[in-house]
Design an enzyme around this catalytic site. Sequence first.
Site, PDB file in Angstrom:
ATOM      1  N   GLU A 259       3.524  -5.570   2.519  1.00 52.47           N
ATOM      2  CA  GLU A 259       2.827  -5.993   1.296  1.00 52.47           C
ATOM      3  C   GLU A 259       3.496  -7.188   0.615  1.00 52.47           C
ATOM      4  OE1 GLU A 259       0.768  -1.860  -0.142  1.00 52.47           O
ATOM      5  OE2 GLU A 259       2.931  -2.001  -0.474  1.00 52.47           O
TER       6      GLU A 259
HETATM    7  C1  ACM Z   1       3.770   0.827   2.698  1.00 50.71           C
HETATM    8  O1  ACM Z   1       3.161   1.902   2.532  1.00 50.71           O
HETATM    9  N1  ACM Z   1       3.572  -0.190   1.875  1.00 50.71           N
HETATM   10  C2  ACM Z   1       4.689   0.655   3.806  1.00 50.71           C
END
Ligand code: ACM
Length: 523
Positions: A329
């Site tokens: 992310e």
């Molecule tokens: C994640 O759940 N952002 C690895």
Amino acid sequence: MARVLGSLLLVAAAGAFTVGATPAAPRAAPNPLARIVPAPASVTPGGSPYRITRSTAIGVDGSREARGVAEYLADLLRPSTGYRLPVTTQRHEGIRLRLADGPFGAEGYRLDSGRDGVTITAAAPAGLFHGVQTLRQLLPAAVEKDSVQPGPWLVAGGTVTDRPRYAYRGAMLDVSRHFFTVAQVKRYIDQLALYKINELHLHLSDDQGWRIAVDSWPRLAAYGGSAQVGGGTGGHYTKADYREIVRYAASRYLEVVPEIDMPGHTNAALASYAGLNCDGTAPPLYTGTDVGFSSLCVSKQVTYDFVDDVIRELAALTPGRYLHIGGDEAHSTSHADYVTFMDRVQPLVAKYGKTVIGWHQLTGAHPVKGALAQYWGLDDTSADEKAQVVKAAQNGTGLILSPADRVYLDMKYTEDTPLGQDWAGLVEVKRSYDWDPGNYLAGAPSSSIRGVEAPLWTETIVTNADIDYMAFPRLPGVAELGWSPAATHDWNAYKVRLAAQAPRWDALGIDYYRSPQVPWPAK
Ligand code: ACM
């Protein structure tokens, strides 16, 4: 008589009818060998049960590690049996732990049980430890209690020959969104060990909190660790705290995998040191639950000096093989910057003697040789994204499977689950268990699948009871996916074995979710 009793008990164990030894002294049937979670590779019931008594001793043949496992077993059995259970190198009737060459691998074992005793044989101490977990499950659930119980302490006769399907069987605890004390982490470690999980991944940094002391950058923990989701005072591990977690995990044959999530998920670091920000301005601490808004400054040299210091200090504290660098992310980092960052940071992990693990977005950059990628996609993740991961696996990147709509322990079971999130969907117990790591990502070579891991993100998780409720009963299913041969995979058989664990959780004070999919015994 003992032989006759043994076969009667086996019939009873098979569920045909129940029987007492004599009208005067009715006995419970011992737990059947076929009820272990995770399912062993091979089970051959037969012969008389062994009964642990006041005169039972635990024999070991010499090595310090075998003695350590024997002491662990004795500590486990003494409070509820009330027996002395001395650990001895003398020949003695009872339980024996033997290190010997054999087809056991690094973690396998054989358990032989009969009238004269129980012998656990393994080629390595980890195998003895896992064999002890099997022995524990063969004893009545009351053995888990911390006060003297009536017994009898029968172990069904027969042989279990066992070794894991995958070498990596992990659980992750997010100690950043909410901080968990050393005692809380130890409690979770003990729960993991019961199901033969061997990797504890600690998510040590995120936007909401930096949880590990770094001497060369002291404000990371002192300031960056002073918040958490919803406010509060947060917390961090001193180096001594972290070493104690590592020591305790090692005593339960778990390896600690520390994660510093980068280049995103870094607000706590950016808030602690203005110089890490591209504009030189520190943002405030963050106590919300958004993701994707923070990034280390990829163009500044200080970023790499910082990462080098953090990795050097964390690697020095960590005897395990791995260092997890996150990489998920990174929505506030351009793709080009992400690739540049990962090209510079991965060699720092090798410089300090560790192997890189990254979330699977790392496969969109250039994973270094030997790196592992942790896949956290969903059934309906795009074909392109899956293809990128599969291509990396074909090129040698190992995979740890953590599909979020299967094994993320923070997902709600149903709409009514009071804790957790639902962005990956609702994940009931059957859904969590009923998939095969071996064929989950079509095209990934089977040798690329190193194992599975169950992450527990903690935006909504605060207490031990919260951890228990989300991990149980899904965690044992993930452990089984990692340990048991594919041939044993069967939801209808598994749910019966899982249900039989409930009295053990009750005895341990684990408050689990009573899924309607599982035929729990009446309370
Ligand atoms: C994640 O759940 N952002 C690895």
